[in-house]
Design an enzyme around this catalytic site. Structure first.
Site, PDB file in Angstrom:
ATOM      1  N   TRP A  74      30.363  70.518  62.376  1.00  0.00           N
ATOM      2  CA  TRP A  74      30.418  69.092  62.711  1.00  0.00           C
ATOM      3  C   TRP A  74      30.032  68.855  64.158  1.00  0.00           C
ATOM      4  CZ3 TRP A  74      29.985  66.720  58.463  1.00  0.00           C
ATOM      5  CH2 TRP A  74      30.568  67.249  57.302  1.00  0.00           C
TER       6      TRP A  74
ATOM      7  N   ASP B 117      36.190  64.474  68.811  1.00  0.00           N
ATOM      8  CA  ASP B 117      36.300  64.244  67.374  1.00  0.00           C
ATOM      9  C   ASP B 117      37.604  64.893  66.921  1.00  0.00           C
ATOM     10  OD1 ASP B 117      36.179  64.335  64.605  1.00  0.00           O
ATOM     11  OD2 ASP B 117      34.188  65.247  64.506  1.00  0.00           O
TER      12      ASP B 117
ATOM     13  N   LYS C  61      41.155  63.075  56.332  1.00  0.00           N
ATOM     14  CA  LYS C  61      41.719  64.418  56.390  1.00  0.00           C
ATOM     15  C   LYS C  61      43.211  64.420  56.684  1.00  0.00           C
ATOM     16  CE  LYS C  61      37.417  66.593  57.866  1.00  0.00           C
ATOM     17  NZ  LYS C  61      37.134  67.273  56.590  1.00  0.00           N
TER      18      LYS C  61
END
Length: 368
Positions: free
Chosen positions: A103, A171, A195
């Site tokens: 990511w 993030d 998540k």
């Protein structure tokens, strides 16, 4: 009677049962209005109040100062990966990106479309199994971007780096509200909610007020964070239901005792599972011990015990063995292989204990 099911999925993932029940009821009748939240106008007072309450929960739980704005958007982090440099990185400026996983790489790729990128570290050659602490930082970077927790590889920044210049951008998708952080140490904090704090469909971006409006480019209306701040998250129809699921999850977390209480439980859950893996002869964790995540725990077979040509068949056997006990979604990401247990906030200690017991029983079976 069937075993209780424990969902170890990396995302979308386990949510508190209380939040699921309340969200389910709202699908039929929201706030005794006789109207489903799924069909209620986002301009209505009940929805307006719900958004305001959700922001209040976030500010209280995270300790978000008043000089930060909160933006709720659809599009996932894949959209934010381009929106963030579009809003914060000038074409002739540089941003530092720490590449600690897939990511982080995706975020870096998008940033290159808008300005210069300096790769502060890249541990791809080590399958991102550790966090590099010695960063190669620029003298004049607009910001340093990190991925706080790497879902696939099970690594986590235990302490956050300081940028040489500019601000820190993080993030936090997979450890959102899982541990206490000092928001003031960051210029921007963002993440997908699916998540740890909601269902799929909404992202949260927390932005220090003085940072916007500094780039020279013209930003499309929908991709300009200031658009959504000025409109109080109602510029267009927002992901109302996903925000409500977040609202209920944050309410649950507040009643649980807040971030401090859930962090204590999260560390106890992680310690239990890592202890079992460290003591195992058949299974072994893949992340460097000093960088282990308290949210995502990838593990594989010990190559000294399980021959490579037997591993695939034995992996299928283990997953079926676990599933029969109600332990689901344990298959590892293809880039690491093996298995992965995601033990987010809503995963109870009982679920982790059930997994530890399963690992022990399967090990006896293999070694018999």
């Amino acid at each position: 009677m069937a075993n209780k099911v424990y969902n170890f999925s990396a995302g979308p993932s386990v949510l508190p049962e209380q939040a699921l029940k309340e969200a389910s009821a709202a699908c039929i009748d929201f706030e005794n209005s006789g109207i489903s939240i799924l069909s209620m106008s986002h301009r209505s007072k009940p929805i307006d109040n719900m958004f305001a309450e959700t922001e209040e929960y976030l500010r209280e739980l995270m300790g978000i100062p008043e000089n930060y704005d909160i933006v709720f958007l659809g599009g996932g982090c894949s959209l934010l990966f381009c929106m963030l440099p579009m809003n914060f990185l000038n074409q002739d400026a540089t941003a530092d990106y720490a590449l600690t996983g897939v990511w982080a790489n995706k975020a870096c790729k998008e940033a290159k479309l808008f300005g210069n990128v300096n790769v502060a570290c890249d541990t791809k050659s080590e399958t991102y199994s550790r966090i590099e602490k010695n960063l190669n930082l620029s003298d004049n970077a607009s910001y340093l971007h990190i991925t706080a927790n790497n879902t696939i590889y099970g690594t986590e920044w235990q302490s956050f780096p300081k940028p040489k210049s500019g601000f820190l951008m993080a993030d936090v998708s997979s450890d959102f509200l899982a541990r206490k952080i000092n928001v003031s140490d960051f210029g921007v904090i963002y993440g997908g909610a699916q998540k740890n704090i909601s269902c799929a469909g909404v992202t949260v971006t927390i932005i220090r007020k003085d940072l916007l409006g500094k780039v020279d480019r013209t930003i499309p209306t929908m991709l300009n964070f200031q658009t959504h701040i000025d409109a109080k998250n109602m510029f267009n129809t927002p992901p109302v239901f996903a925000v409500y699921v977040m609202n209920r999850t944050l309410k649950w977390l507040k009643e649980f005792g807040g971030v401090e209480a859930i962090e204590k439980l999260n560390r106890e859950k992680a310690a239990l599972l890592y202890s079992a893996l460290d003591a195992s002869k058949v299974f072994v964790g893949t992340a460097a011990k000093e960088d282990r995540s308290i949210m995502n725990v990838p593990f594989v077979f010990n190559k000294d015990v399980v021959a490579a040509d037997k591993a695939d068949d034995l992996a299928k056997e283990f997953l079926e063995f676990a599933k029969a006990r109600g332990l689901q979604q344990l298959k590892g990401h293809r880039s690491v292989g093996g298995f992965r247990a995601s033990i987010y906030n809503a995963m109870p200690m009982e679920g982790v204990q059930a997994l530890v017991d399963c690992l022990g029983d399967f090990e006896k079976k293999v070694l018999a």
